[in-house]
Design an enzyme around this catalytic site. Structure first.
Site, PDB file in Angstrom:
ATOM      1  N   GLU A 159      20.062 -81.846 -83.309  1.00 39.86           N
ATOM      2  CA  GLU A 159      19.566 -80.574 -82.854  1.00 39.86           C
ATOM      3  C   GLU A 159      19.831 -80.277 -81.098  1.00 39.86           C
ATOM      4  O   GLU A 159      18.976 -79.757 -80.393  1.00 39.86           O
ATOM      5  CB  GLU A 159      18.276 -80.269 -83.105  1.00 39.86           C
ATOM      6  CG  GLU A 159      17.917 -80.199 -84.457  1.00 39.86           C
ATOM      7  CD  GLU A 159      16.519 -80.212 -84.891  1.00 39.86           C
ATOM      8  OE1 GLU A 159      15.637 -80.486 -83.967  1.00 39.86           O
ATOM      9  OE2 GLU A 159      16.071 -80.210 -86.294  1.00 39.86           O
ATOM     10  N   GLU A 264      19.708 -82.139 -95.066  1.00 39.74           N
ATOM     11  CA  GLU A 264      18.431 -82.039 -95.289  1.00 39.74           C
ATOM     12  C   GLU A 264      17.932 -80.759 -96.138  1.00 39.74           C
ATOM     13  O   GLU A 264      17.081 -80.059 -95.804  1.00 39.74           O
ATOM     14  CB  GLU A 264      17.548 -81.761 -93.923  1.00 39.74           C
ATOM     15  CG  GLU A 264      18.075 -82.946 -92.861  1.00 39.74           C
ATOM     16  CD  GLU A 264      17.131 -82.976 -91.414  1.00 39.74           C
ATOM     17  OE1 GLU A 264      16.331 -82.141 -91.492  1.00 39.74           O
ATOM     18  OE2 GLU A 264      17.657 -83.620 -90.635  1.00 39.74           O
TER      19      GLU A 264
HETATM   20  C1  XIL Z   1      10.233 -83.319 -90.201  1.00 39.14           C
HETATM   21  C2  XIL Z   1       9.458 -84.617 -91.232  1.00 39.14           C
HETATM   22  O1  XIL Z   1      10.002 -83.949 -92.710  1.00 39.14           O
HETATM   23  C3  XIL Z   1       8.054 -84.160 -91.005  1.00 39.14           C
HETATM   24  O2  XIL Z   1       7.443 -85.115 -91.900  1.00 39.14           O
HETATM   25  C4  XIL Z   1       7.650 -84.472 -89.686  1.00 39.14           C
HETATM   26  O3  XIL Z   1       6.489 -84.166 -89.413  1.00 39.14           O
HETATM   27  C5  XIL Z   1       8.472 -83.537 -88.649  1.00 39.14           C
HETATM   28  O4  XIL Z   1       9.928 -83.534 -88.893  1.00 39.14           O
HETATM   29  N1  XIL Z   1      14.683 -81.577 -88.813  1.00 39.14           N
HETATM   30  C6  XIL Z   1      15.148 -82.808 -88.805  1.00 39.14           C
HETATM   31  C7  XIL Z   1      14.109 -83.691 -89.529  1.00 39.14           C
HETATM   32  O5  XIL Z   1      16.006 -83.413 -88.307  1.00 39.14           O
HETATM   33  O6  XIL Z   1      13.813 -85.030 -88.727  1.00 39.14           O
HETATM   34  C8  XIL Z   1      12.581 -83.001 -89.542  1.00 39.14           C
HETATM   35  O7  XIL Z   1      11.746 -83.933 -90.410  1.00 39.14           O
HETATM   36  C9  XIL Z   1      12.830 -81.410 -90.259  1.00 39.14           C
HETATM   37  C10 XIL Z   1      13.733 -80.799 -89.300  1.00 39.14           C
END
Ligand code: XIL
Length: 375
Positions: A159, A264
């Site tokens: 990001e 994701e």
């Molecule tokens: C999220 C997790 O799912 C949660 O448990 C945590 O509290 C916050 O992070 N983008 C990403 C992930 O790259 O690491 C994030 O994961 C969601 C958004």
């Protein structure tokens, strides 16, 4: 007479076709996309430690790749200077090795879930560029080195882009400068030359952000930096992105000469505060019943939209399979999804393929059927 002569073979053929179709119905997601791309799931702590055996059984049955939802983030493995918690990360990697999974490391350099001390000296002042680069290198060497040859794919930088495609002014950027990204990739490549190295971000179907990621990949390649893959997070919605937008983004990224990972994937079905497809984890809003309309089950028409959106996206993934290395869901069952608590806490969301009891939702069968439709 004629009718029965005609009917019997027809009946026989129908039964045969039905039986063949049944026999050909793939038993699992990983089997349905065997030879096309890995199908993965993000594991939480309960799954990694074996407390959630029901989800573990689903992971073994359905998936051939795993990602750590939180276990490898800087704040977990190294929360205080000199303090390392490798326990959960080691268990995560051991699970993947034991079950011959394509193991993803997530992530090395990010502006969230990184402790505040990382950017400061003992005097509390922000570090110099050289000092922060040294700290970043040490972290990458320790973590990538520890799992060298076991973790096959690393999300090196997460990001780094704003929605308009410019570089986010995180502390990494402000202290080191824009080349912090190239440095992170160089260090990761030195630490494990065989690992697949990924730049990972959300909302890459937004044309401006897509243009930004393409500029970034081209620049890294022009500088001779190893970058193998772009991760499209795909924290999606029922109506966004469209199949055409998803397809265009995958193809535009792939022509720069990198693989695409759908890294994701989940689909939010609940009312969305604000506009835009952000996945900025620091965004929070207070809860209220109007933001949580379906605590006891998803209405049929919304379930159908979810199925249609998942099927539409997987038709694109299947069509573009030559460019896609993996499709990873951000979780296993709806009970554990981060979208129950982000951006509004305590909601009942339905973003994944397994319901709260671990049973498949209709989108599951739709996804299994996509490769068959195309044949
Ligand atoms: C999220 C997790 O799912 C949660 O448990 C945590 O509290 C916050 O992070 N983008 C990403 C992930 O790259 O690491 C994030 O994961 C969601 C958004």
């Amino acid at each position: 007479m004629r009718a029965s002569c005609f009917t019997r073979p027809v009946l026989f053929a129908t039964v045969l076709i039905a039986a063949t179709a049944w026999a050909q119905q793939p038993a699992s997601l990983k089997q349905a996309y065997q030879g096309d791309f890995y199908v993965g799931a993000a594991m939480n702590a309960a799954e990694i430690t074996g407390q959630d055996q029901r989800s573990d059984a689903i992971i073994l049955e359905q998936f051939n790749s795993i990602s750590p939802e939180n276990a490898l983030k800087w704040a977990i493995v190294n929360p205080e200077p000199g303090q390392y918690n490798w326990g959960l990360a080691d268990q995560y990697v051991a699970f993947g090795v034991e079950h011959h999974m394509w193991i993803v490391g997530h992530n090395l350099v990010w502006h969230n879930q990184v402790p505040a001390w990382v950017f400061r000296g003992k005097d509390g002042k922000l570090l110099t560029r050289d000092a922060l680069l040294a700290r970043m290198k040490e972290h990458i060497f320790l973590e990538v080195g520890r799992y060298k040859g076991k973790i096959q794919s690393w999300d090196v930088v997460n990001e780094a882009l704003n929605d308009d495609g410019t570089l986010r002014h995180s502390l990494w950027y402000r202290i080191i400068g824009p080349d912090y990204i190239a440095k992170a990739f160089q260090y990761a490549h030195e630490a494990d030359p065989k690992a697949q190295l990924t730049y990972n971000d959300y909302n890459l179907t937004n044309p401006e952000k897509l243009a930004g990621v393409i500029r970034l990949v081209k620049q890294l390649k022009a500088e001779g930096v190893t970058i193998d893959c772009v991760g499209m997070q795909n924290h999606d919605h029922l109506d966004s992105p469209t199949a055409a937008e998803e397809d265009a983004a995958i193809r535009a990224i792939a022509v720069t000469g990198v693989k695409v990972a759908i890294s994701e994937l989940d689909i939010n079905v609940l009312p969305w505060p604000g506009t835009g497809n952000t996945a900025e984890v620091s965004m929070h809003m207070a809860s209220s019943p109007k933001w949580n309309p379906w605590p006891n089950g998803l209405p049929r028409d919304v379930q159908q939209k979810l199925t249609d959106q998942y099927a539409a996206l997987f038709r694109v993934f299947y069509k573009d399979r030559a460019d896609i290395s993996r499709v990873t869901f951000w979780g296993v069952t709806n009970a554990q999804s981060w979208l129950n608590n982000w951006p509004i806490p305590g909601r009942t969301n339905y973003p994944l393929l397994l319901d709260r009891e671990g049973k498949p939702v209709p989108a599951f069968a739709a996804i299994l059927n996509v490769p068959g439709e195309a044949r």
